[in-house]
Design a protein around this motif. Structure first.
Motif, PDB file in Angstrom:
ATOM      1  N   TYR A  22    -104.039  38.066 -62.717  1.00 14.17           N
ATOM      2  CA  TYR A  22    -104.549  36.937 -63.489  1.00 14.17           C
ATOM      3  C   TYR A  22    -103.728  35.669 -63.227  1.00 14.17           C
ATOM      4  O   TYR A  22    -104.275  34.602 -62.958  1.00 14.17           O
ATOM      5  N   GLY A  23    -102.409  35.787 -63.317  1.00 12.12           N
ATOM      6  CA  GLY A  23    -101.539  34.629 -63.129  1.00 12.12           C
ATOM      7  C   GLY A  23    -101.639  34.026 -61.741  1.00 12.12           C
ATOM      8  O   GLY A  23    -101.548  32.801 -61.569  1.00 12.12           O
ATOM      9  N   GLU A  24    -101.836  34.876 -60.748  1.00  8.83           N
ATOM     10  CA  GLU A  24    -102.001  34.386 -59.377  1.00  8.83           C
ATOM     11  C   GLU A  24    -103.283  33.575 -59.250  1.00  8.83           C
ATOM     12  O   GLU A  24    -103.302  32.521 -58.605  1.00  8.83           O
ATOM     13  N   LEU A  25    -104.344  34.074 -59.863  1.00  9.35           N
ATOM     14  CA  LEU A  25    -105.609  33.345 -59.838  1.00  9.35           C
ATOM     15  C   LEU A  25    -105.465  31.991 -60.522  1.00  9.35           C
ATOM     16  O   LEU A  25    -105.938  30.975 -60.024  1.00  9.35           O
ATOM     17  N   GLN A  26    -104.789  31.992 -61.649  1.00  8.41           N
ATOM     18  CA  GLN A  26    -104.629  30.745 -62.399  1.00  8.41           C
ATOM     19  C   GLN A  26    -103.837  29.721 -61.587  1.00  8.41           C
ATOM     20  O   GLN A  26    -104.150  28.530 -61.594  1.00  8.41           O
TER      21      GLN A  26
END
Length: 121
Positions: free
Chosen positions: A47-51
């Protein structure tokens, strides 16, 4: 993918053509879905990578769009039993097949931008 003769028959019927195009638009509607799919074409992401990869997307919108893509069979969410829990997102077979559509969109976008910027000079 559909057989060529089947695609030709769909192209000859406006209602079938419109239905197929609308199905595609319904899956990817919105500002962020194409960006999420594009990011996941390069592999699994947390999730954090996508964000981080998608500027200006809010956490709430990213969560909503990921849920929508999962519900439409484009993304699979995998929860790993680690501490803390690790969640990864990756494209399904349909998600990867969508790269063809994105490639055509990329070509069109580059050509369109060149025409528009060229015409404003």
């Amino acid at each position: 993918m559909k057989k060529i003769s089947e695609m030709e028959s769909i192209r000859e019927c406006s209602s079938n053509y419109i239905l197929a195009v609308n199905d595609t638009i319904n899956v990817i509607h919105g500002k962020w879905k194409a960006a999420i799919i594009s990011s996941l074409l390069f592999g699994k992401k947390r999730y954090g990578e996508l964000q981080k990869e998608i500027p200006k997307i809010t956490p709430r919108m990213l969560s909503k769009e990921l849920r929508d893509l999962e519900a439409n069979g484009m993304v699979v969410r995998t929860v790993h039993d680690t501490i803390p829990v690790t969640v990864e997102y990756e494209l399904t077979q349909s998600g990867y097949a969508f790269q063809h559509v994105l490639d055509v969109m990329l070509e069109w976008g580059l050509e369109h931008r060149k025409r528009i910027i060229g015409s404003t000079k």
